[in-house]
Enzyme design. Structure first.
Site, short mmCIF file in Angstrom:
data_model
loop_
_atom_site.label_atom_id
_atom_site.label_comp_id
_atom_site.label_asym_id
_atom_site.label_seq_id
_atom_site.Cartn_x
_atom_site.Cartn_y
_atom_site.Cartn_z
N HIS A 289 -23.90 -22.45 -17.62
CA HIS A 289 -24.32 -23.57 -18.44
C HIS A 289 -25.82 -23.56 -18.71
CE1 HIS A 289 -20.31 -25.20 -17.62
NE2 HIS A 289 -20.52 -25.99 -18.66
N GLY A 290 -26.60 -22.89 -17.90
CA GLY A 290 -28.02 -22.86 -18.18
C GLY A 290 -28.84 -22.49 -16.97
#
Length: 475
Positions: free
Chosen positions: A325-326
């Site tokens: 997701h990051g």
């Protein structure tokens, strides 16, 4: 380019429909995939012109890997490894290089290595999604689950298909292969797609963005301004926002696909109706959950090699899911958090409880775990998450901050309450509810309300420029 923008709705999309069906009328279906490919690259060009060659080059690379695996049976393992290394290497570089530099700069400086001249690496829009799509193709070709595609145009169209290029859902090649060459467009499907798209647009602009305004204000408050009630309001507002925002994007992507004859798999199934974390992950971001299950969890051994190995596999998968997701420690912690609760469910045997036993209590407990997880996900750093949890679980009462009080007019309060109905929906049925109802009266009523009431309301909000970008655009 954002789906919920005036330019997309009144310029790009009408021209895309006219271009696609115009060539269809004149030339039949021979060039329809080429037309969609050109439209998809134009779509990407508007949003990320600097990475259009990167998208094209990486697509050609994986097309070649698929062809080589088909022609060189003895070496196809090496072609798969090369595909994995290149794709995951590029994903790691673009998503995590800046993070690693920021985390190690201090240590390297003490060793005499100066990183002060580092230029931040820009993130190609949608790289997390189209990388996983391409990997699903090369892995399935290697496994013999599908034949490599002969046409570079068809493969490029699959990778770049603009309805789901930027933020999913992740469409696996084997799920859509038959539709690439033999899909059937129809007015019935086109209308259903238009309804689904407009429903997603209304869900995003009217509901998700309202919840987002509350969440943004509350999560930006200083610790001294937070009390128990405001902290819980922020946690629930973000819980509603991220679901409504992302499921709205999925609705719009699925609807846009229908406009051009495609049927994508559903990406959400009332996740806040789940009775366990396992059930939640069967319902939330289904395309990503299935990707990690089929291409990582099961190849690692799944639950076939004993309890300890199962727990390890779950932990690794959800750590990687969080990191996907990051590049932020809060995402990693969020992934570990979900992995931990999935392991606890297995250790305590909660997954074996009959579905209808203690259903209400289990739904409430699952929702509590999910809401706390979203707090971690939303915070900028672990310290902010700790302070937010302190406010949530320490009974305090203060005057409501002026920024929050200013949002609580009648309209916003009613919209928040309506959005909150997603927390109490029954577990059976699909997210789109009445949109799937085939009874003429219900279908006509939905169409009238959607096109004559909600859609004009959306247009007014969009014209004012007060809507927010989709949350998952940054992933």
């Amino acid at each position: 380019m954002v789906f919920s923008s005036i330019f997309f709705l009144f310029a790009f999309l009408p021209l895309a429909i006219l271009g696609y069906y115009g060539q269809y009328v004149l030339l039949g279906n021979r060039l329809r995939n080429l037309a969609l490919l050109i439209l998809s690259y134009l779509f990407y060009l508007f949003g990320a012109p600097g990475f259009i060659l990167f998208l094209a080059g990486s697509t050609v690379f994986d097309y070649a890997m698929g062809r080589l695996m088909d022609r060189c049976e003895r070496r196809k393992r090496w072609w798969l490894i090369l595909s994995l290394l290149v794709n995951l290497g590029l994903l790691a570089w673009f998503k995590y290089a800046n993070f690693m530099v920021a985390e190690t700069a201090g240590y390297l400086a003490r060793m005499g290595i100066d990183l002060s001249g580092w230029e931040a690496v820009a993130l190609p829009v949608g790289i997390s999604f189209f990388t996983f799509q391409k990997l699903s193709y090369t892995i399935d070709v290697y496994r013999g689950r599908c034949r490599p595609i002969a046409s570079l145009i068809d493969f490029s169209m699959y990778v770049a298909l603009f309805p789901q290029l930027v933020a999913g859902p992740i469409v696996r090649f084997r799920d859509i292969y038959g539709q690439i060459g033999s899909r059937v467009e129809s007015w019935t499907l086109f209308y259903a797609g238009a309804v689904r798209f407009c429903w997603g647009l209304c869900k995003k602009v009217i509901l998700a963005d309202t919840c987002g305004r509350f969440a943004d204000v509350i999560f930006s408050l200083s610790p001294g301004e937070l009390d128990t009630a405001v902290a819980w309001m922020g946690a629930l507002a973000y819980t509603l926002q991220i679901y409504l925002d992302f499921s709205a994007y999925s609705d719009m992507a699925i609807g846009l696909g229908m406009l051009f004859g495609f049927r994508f798999l559903e990406n959400f199934n009332r996740p806040y109706s789940a009775v366990s974390l396992t059930d939640f992950w069967r319902r939330w971001h289904i395309s990503l959950s299935r990707w990690f299950r089929d291409y990582l969890y099961i190849p690692m051994g799944g639950n076939r090699k004993g309890a300890a190995r199962t727990y390890l596999n779950l932990t690794v998968v959800f750590l990687l899911c969080g990191f996907w997701h990051g590049a932020n420690w809060t995402f990693v912690i969020w992934g570990a958090y979900h992995g931990l609760f999935l392991v606890i469910e297995r250790i305590m045997g909660l997954r074996r409880i009959p579905e209808n036993r203690l259903r209400g209590l289990r739904r409430l407990a699952t929702l509590l775990v999910v809401v706390c997880g979203w707090v971690i996900f939303r915070c900028d750093d672990p310290g902010q998450a700790a302070r937010f949890f302190t406010a949530m679980f320490t009974l305090t009462a203060r005057d409501m901050p002026a920024a929050v009080a200013g949002l609580m007019d009648l309209k916003n309060t009613l919209l928040m309450l309506f959005a909150a109905t997603t927390l109490i929906l029954p577990s059976s049925g699909q997210d789109d509810g009445p949109l799937l109802d085939t009874r003429p009266f219900v279908a006509a009523t939905v169409g009238i309300v959607l096109f004559m009431v909600l859609l004009p309301w959306c247009m007014a909000i969009m014209a004012s420029g007060s809507q927010n970008p989709f949350i998952y655009y940054r992933f």
